[in-house]
Design a protein around this motif. Structure first.
Motif, PDB file in Angstrom:
ATOM      1  N   LEU A  32       1.005  -1.286   0.034  1.00 28.45           N
ATOM      2  CA  LEU A  32      -0.010   0.049  -0.087  1.00 28.45           C
ATOM      3  C   LEU A  32       0.780   1.164  -0.091  1.00 28.45           C
ATOM      4  O   LEU A  32       0.260   2.345  -0.462  1.00 28.45           O
ATOM      5  N   ALA A  33       1.906   1.286   0.134  1.00 28.88           N
ATOM      6  CA  ALA A  33       2.873   2.341   0.590  1.00 28.88           C
ATOM      7  C   ALA A  33       3.039   3.224  -0.790  1.00 28.88           C
ATOM      8  O   ALA A  33       2.773   4.418  -0.710  1.00 28.88           O
ATOM      9  N   GLY A  34       3.263   2.612  -1.848  1.00 27.50           N
ATOM     10  CA  GLY A  34       3.376   2.916  -3.272  1.00 27.50           C
ATOM     11  C   GLY A  34       2.214   3.773  -3.390  1.00 27.50           C
ATOM     12  O   GLY A  34       2.269   5.169  -4.022  1.00 27.50           O
ATOM     13  N   PRO A  35       1.179   3.114  -3.574  1.00 27.24           N
ATOM     14  CA  PRO A  35      -0.266   3.802  -4.095  1.00 27.24           C
ATOM     15  C   PRO A  35      -0.437   5.051  -3.275  1.00 27.24           C
ATOM     16  O   PRO A  35      -0.953   5.999  -3.883  1.00 27.24           O
ATOM     17  N   ALA A  36      -0.132   4.846  -1.746  1.00 23.30           N
ATOM     18  CA  ALA A  36      -0.769   5.739  -0.940  1.00 23.30           C
ATOM     19  C   ALA A  36       0.083   6.913  -1.164  1.00 23.30           C
ATOM     20  O   ALA A  36      -0.460   8.327  -1.302  1.00 23.30           O
ATOM     21  N   ILE A  37       1.581   7.118  -1.581  1.00 17.86           N
ATOM     22  CA  ILE A  37       2.220   8.145  -1.965  1.00 17.86           C
ATOM     23  C   ILE A  37       1.971   8.554  -3.111  1.00 17.86           C
ATOM     24  O   ILE A  37       1.968   9.929  -3.472  1.00 17.86           O
ATOM     25  N   LEU A  38       1.917   7.988  -4.142  1.00 16.20           N
ATOM     26  CA  LEU A  38       1.495   8.498  -5.674  1.00 16.20           C
ATOM     27  C   LEU A  38       0.243   9.061  -5.563  1.00 16.20           C
ATOM     28  O   LEU A  38       0.069  10.142  -6.206  1.00 16.20           O
ATOM     29  N   LEU A  39      -0.863   8.595  -4.991  1.00 17.95           N
ATOM     30  CA  LEU A  39      -2.146   8.921  -5.071  1.00 17.95           C
ATOM     31  C   LEU A  39      -2.556  10.153  -4.085  1.00 17.95           C
ATOM     32  O   LEU A  39      -3.300  11.056  -4.389  1.00 17.95           O
ATOM     33  N   GLU A  40      -1.974  10.170  -2.713  1.00 21.21           N
ATOM     34  CA  GLU A  40      -2.524  11.036  -1.885  1.00 21.21           C
ATOM     35  C   GLU A  40      -1.289  11.892  -1.430  1.00 21.21           C
ATOM     36  O   GLU A  40      -1.572  12.771  -0.406  1.00 21.21           O
ATOM     37  N   GLY A  41      -0.016  11.681  -1.699  1.00 19.32           N
ATOM     38  CA  GLY A  41       1.257  12.182  -1.195  1.00 19.32           C
ATOM     39  C   GLY A  41       1.080  13.963  -1.402  1.00 19.32           C
ATOM     40  O   GLY A  41       1.113  14.589  -0.376  1.00 19.32           O
ATOM     41  N   SER A  42       0.807  14.516  -2.837  1.00 14.62           N
ATOM     42  CA  SER A  42       0.309  15.875  -2.794  1.00 14.62           C
ATOM     43  C   SER A  42      -0.704  16.376  -2.134  1.00 14.62           C
ATOM     44  O   SER A  42      -0.554  17.541  -1.422  1.00 14.62           O
ATOM     45  N   GLY A  43      -1.883  15.723  -1.861  1.00 15.25           N
ATOM     46  CA  GLY A  43      -2.902  16.080  -0.838  1.00 15.25           C
ATOM     47  C   GLY A  43      -2.564  16.282   0.489  1.00 15.25           C
ATOM     48  O   GLY A  43      -3.029  17.159   1.043  1.00 15.25           O
ATOM     49  N   ILE A  44      -1.671  15.238   0.827  1.00 15.85           N
ATOM     50  CA  ILE A  44      -1.258  15.360   2.468  1.00 15.85           C
ATOM     51  C   ILE A  44      -0.439  16.417   2.652  1.00 15.85           C
ATOM     52  O   ILE A  44      -0.608  17.275   3.682  1.00 15.85           O
ATOM     53  N   LEU A  45       0.321  17.108   1.499  1.00 13.39           N
ATOM     54  CA  LEU A  45       1.266  17.942   1.791  1.00 13.39           C
ATOM     55  C   LEU A  45       0.487  19.198   1.728  1.00 13.39           C
ATOM     56  O   LEU A  45       0.752  20.284   2.871  1.00 13.39           O
ATOM     57  N   GLN A  46      -0.679  19.448   1.155  1.00 10.67           N
ATOM     58  CA  GLN A  46      -1.516  20.714   1.138  1.00 10.67           C
ATOM     59  C   GLN A  46      -2.183  20.652   2.533  1.00 10.67           C
ATOM     60  O   GLN A  46      -2.356  21.579   2.918  1.00 10.67           O
ATOM     61  N   TRP A  47      -2.665  19.300   2.964  1.00 10.22           N
ATOM     62  CA  TRP A  47      -3.345  19.416   4.045  1.00 10.22           C
ATOM     63  C   TRP A  47      -2.442  19.987   5.147  1.00 10.22           C
ATOM     64  O   TRP A  47      -2.830  20.579   6.157  1.00 10.22           O
ATOM     65  N   PHE A  48      -0.967  19.571   5.352  1.00 15.18           N
ATOM     66  CA  PHE A  48      -0.158  19.957   6.342  1.00 15.18           C
ATOM     67  C   PHE A  48      -0.119  21.420   6.381  1.00 15.18           C
ATOM     68  O   PHE A  48       0.188  22.197   7.357  1.00 15.18           O
ATOM     69  N   GLN A  49      -0.231  21.975   5.067  1.00 17.43           N
ATOM     70  CA  GLN A  49       0.070  23.496   4.832  1.00 17.43           C
ATOM     71  C   GLN A  49      -1.235  24.357   5.349  1.00 17.43           C
ATOM     72  O   GLN A  49      -1.112  25.520   5.817  1.00 17.43           O
ATOM     73  N   SER A  50      -2.429  23.723   5.195  1.00 12.62           N
ATOM     74  CA  SER A  50      -3.601  24.405   5.551  1.00 12.62           C
ATOM     75  C   SER A  50      -4.187  24.211   6.604  1.00 12.62           C
ATOM     76  O   SER A  50      -4.834  24.805   7.409  1.00 12.62           O
ATOM     77  N   HIS A  51      -3.913  23.090   7.387  1.00 15.37           N
ATOM     78  CA  HIS A  51      -4.281  22.589   8.684  1.00 15.37           C
ATOM     79  C   HIS A  51      -3.713  23.623   9.959  1.00 15.37           C
ATOM     80  O   HIS A  51      -2.290  23.515   9.709  1.00 15.37           O
ATOM     81  N   THR A  52      -4.525  23.800  10.659  1.00 20.52           N
ATOM     82  CA  THR A  52      -4.007  24.699  11.945  1.00 20.52           C
ATOM     83  C   THR A  52      -3.499  23.686  13.094  1.00 20.52           C
ATOM     84  O   THR A  52      -2.070  24.209  13.641  1.00 20.52           O
ATOM     85  N   SER A  53      -4.221  22.767  13.513  1.00 21.49           N
ATOM     86  CA  SER A  53      -3.562  21.981  14.739  1.00 21.49           C
ATOM     87  C   SER A  53      -2.940  20.843  14.264  1.00 21.49           C
ATOM     88  O   SER A  53      -3.593  19.759  14.420  1.00 21.49           O
TER      89      SER A  53
END
Length: 341
Positions: free
Chosen positions: A205-226
């Protein structure tokens, strides 16, 4: 006097085992839904991967460090020939469950999961041409009817989430059936199952998770406050997911198959009630009736299966290799099996 005390302790131990199993199971489900809905962390592949990592570490600590459970030794060749295919289905099963939870309410998702006995029987009938006692087919009627009523009357219906949950049932059934042949000769408990399968599932699962959700997670880190508190909840759900596996091992050794079946269906009712109290998702009267019919149908199915299992002669073949012209009383469903990780 001693026999009475032992009997009372046995009952108390069973009740405590069931309560802690309910607690971990409901908490993991609610936390996952909270992560997707309240934390806006809409990445089911990554959540599943975190659960696999936490469970792999937990199983290693329990077996290798704390030595609370003996390790079931597996032949190195069997790890790839048997364990890896099972891990792949195991991974799909968990991911589909989290994907469905991302799009549909807990109540609807849990009700659809109750369809698993029906998918297991139908799958064995279609693929392996197995024939079962008419009482098994009859016991599936209220399950199917309840699922249909619940689906038609679901106010928060989402086709993608519904399909994910339905295919999750098929994955669970496939896992159960394959386990009978691929893991033949190995008597895995829930901890050893996680010990061997969670690392493979992480690798898958690690590969698909990074490829499909990696950029979204980075955006989440930037936008999330807590960030810190959110990460505690996300990784906390992974730790509790492993604790759920440990609780399954405990409850299996503390209850009978019938008690486990009834407690499992009541657990769904508890999860549905708790999720409604927390998330307040709209539930119509007919939807609640459909859910109740499904749970009662599952309880009735478990009762019928238990009665038929007592009629089954020792040595009756119950694997996918059984001759197609042999009529079997009961389907290949593990009464002591529950969702892991």
């Amino acid at each position: 006097m001693e026999e009475i005390l032992l009997c009372q302790w046995s009952v108390i131990r069973s009740i405590l085992a069931i309560i802690q199993w309910w607690g971990f199971n409901v908490t993991v489900i609610i936390m996952n839904k909270w992560i997707f809905q309240k934390l806006d962390f809409k990445f089911p592949l990554s959540v599943s991967c975190i659960h696999f990592i936490c469970s792999a570490i937990g199983a290693y600590l329990v077996i290798k460090v704390l030595k609370m459970k003996p390790l079931i030794v597996v032949d190195p060749e069997d790890k790839w020939r048997r364990i890896f295919p099972m891990s792949f289905v195991f991974c799909i099963n968990i991911v589909l469950g989290n994907v469905s939870l991302r799009f549909i309410p807990v109540s609807f998702m849990q009700t659809i999961k109750s369809f698993t006995p029906a998918t297991t029987v139908i799958l064995q009938w279609l693929v392996w041409r197995k024939h079962f006692d008419w009482r098994i087919w009859t016991s599936l009627v209220p399950i199917v009817g309840g699922i249909l009523l619940t689906s038609i009357t679901e106010l928060s219906f989402n086709m993608f989430g519904f399909c994910a949950a339905l295919f999750g049932c098929l994955a669970t059934s496939t896992k159960t059936i394959l386990a009978e042949s691929l893991l033949h000769g190995y008597k895995f408990d829930s901890i050893n199952t996680v010990y061997y399968m969670a690392p493979f599932a992480t690798m898958i699962l690690a590969g698909p998770a990074i490829l499909l959700e990696g950029s979204g997670i980075l955006q989440w880190f930037q936008s999330h406050t807590s960030i810190f508190s959110a990460l505690i909840i996300i990784f906390g759900s992974g730790v509790l997911a492993f604790c759920l596996n440990f609780s399954i091992f405990y409850v299996i050794h503390s209850t009978t198959a019938v008690t486990f079946n009834v407690a499992g269906n009541l657990k769904v009712a508890v999860a549905v009630t708790c999720s409604w109290l927390i998330f307040r998702n709209p539930i119509s009267a007919l939807n609640a009736v459909g859910c109740a019919i499904t749970l009662l149908g599952c309880t009735f199915y478990g009762y019928v299966r238990h009665k038929l299992s007592q009629q089954t002669q020792p040595g009756t073949p119950r694997t996918p290799r059984t001759r197609r012209d042999v009529k079997e009383l009961i389907p290949l469903v593990n009464e002591k099996l529950d969702d892991k990780v």
